[in-house]
Design an enzyme around this catalytic site. Sequence first.
Site, PDB file in Angstrom:
ATOM      1  CB  SER A   1     -39.084  44.085  -7.909  1.00 57.62           C
ATOM      2  OG  SER A   1     -38.399  43.254  -8.560  1.00 57.62           O
TER       3      SER A   1
ATOM      4  CG  ASP B   1     -41.608  46.965 -15.052  1.00 55.87           C
ATOM      5  OD1 ASP B   1     -40.375  46.226 -15.048  1.00 55.87           O
ATOM      6  OD2 ASP B   1     -41.949  46.768 -13.859  1.00 55.87           O
TER       7      ASP B   1
ATOM      8  CG  HIS C   1     -38.797  47.067 -11.977  1.00 61.13           C
ATOM      9  ND1 HIS C   1     -39.846  46.074 -12.202  1.00 61.13           N
ATOM     10  CD2 HIS C   1     -37.923  46.425 -11.306  1.00 61.13           C
ATOM     11  CE1 HIS C   1     -39.671  44.995 -11.460  1.00 61.13           C
ATOM     12  NE2 HIS C   1     -38.326  45.373 -10.645  1.00 61.13           N
TER      13      HIS C   1
END
Length: 369
Positions: free
Chosen positions: A73, A156, A191
């Site tokens: 991320s 995600d 994610h």
Amino acid sequence: MSKARARFYRHEAKLRRNICATRTATMKCPSIRNLSAAVALAIVNFVHPAAHAADALPTLHANPSRTSVSGLSSGAFMAVQYAVAYSSSVVGLGVIAGGPYNCAFVNIGGVVTCMSGEPSGSMSLAAAEGFASVGQIDPVAGLAKFKVYVFGGTKDRYVHPPVVAATRDFFQAAGVPPRHLAYVNKMPAGHAFIAPAFGNACGTNAAPYIDHCPENGKGKNYDQPKAILEQIYGPLNPPADTLSSIVQPFDQSAFAGDGTSMDSVGFVYIPRECSADASGCAVHVVFHGCRQGAQSVGSDVYASVGYNRWADTNRLIILYPQAVTSQPIPANPEGCWDWWGYTGPTFQVQSGVQLSAVKSMVDRLTAPK
């Protein structure tokens, strides 16, 4: 007791609870007696009031030419920024749910485009070439030598597939040959880091942002740290069943002061062999994601994603720098790494406060004798 030390105690207090809470039906919750020596020692040290002061990061004389980075991320964006800015000393990187270099500044829509739109990898390369031309980052030609791993989960909800594809496009445009660019984009992951024996069910988009996902056709869970490190360094020795060392806190404030949105404590895993003689060891930097630093998830990333067990048998030092929430200035309420400029307009070049802080940590670990 210092605030830094007290925070470390709280992180380690969560270690056994987190291991047990995230076990699947086929994974038994271990007793202290059956934990690995390293994990058991971490738990014992938690209850000892004199343990784990945040000491100075040691000078180890590791190989300065074999540094690599990875992250999730905001940590993935940060890994790209670090690798591009310091390409002369970086050999490769792993990008998990992250976009291309300087994404928010070169695409209409900024942060939104770089999470859920269709950013341009070629525009990012042009930005890197511009910064390199005035000496703000290393020459872009150095990117072509990289070994690169790029990952995006199909479930995600935060960073969408076209963003991850743009990261692949960026490195392709930079001259990374196909054999050196692994693009993994079919796994139904959320994610998250993908750990072999820890975390949420595959496809989860929730704290601690670590999933475990089956590896198709192999009857076992996908081991992302292995995939990243093997892509960068080639075939690895089997991982350690019992770690030779423990994760150590260090005084990160020596590298990052006020205004950086970085925590006062960072973490590092140094295998016993590298403590004795680090000359043949390399440094791999792992950047956590938003809401995923030790402030938010305790020891989950630095103890449980799975990098340390591969590091232990392959002469790798794993550095876990820490970002932290900050308000109102700099405005970083989620504890993200800076990939859009909350620390200032030079966040993506060598003079950026976060990049230069982490580079100083790496320089300490790789200082010449």
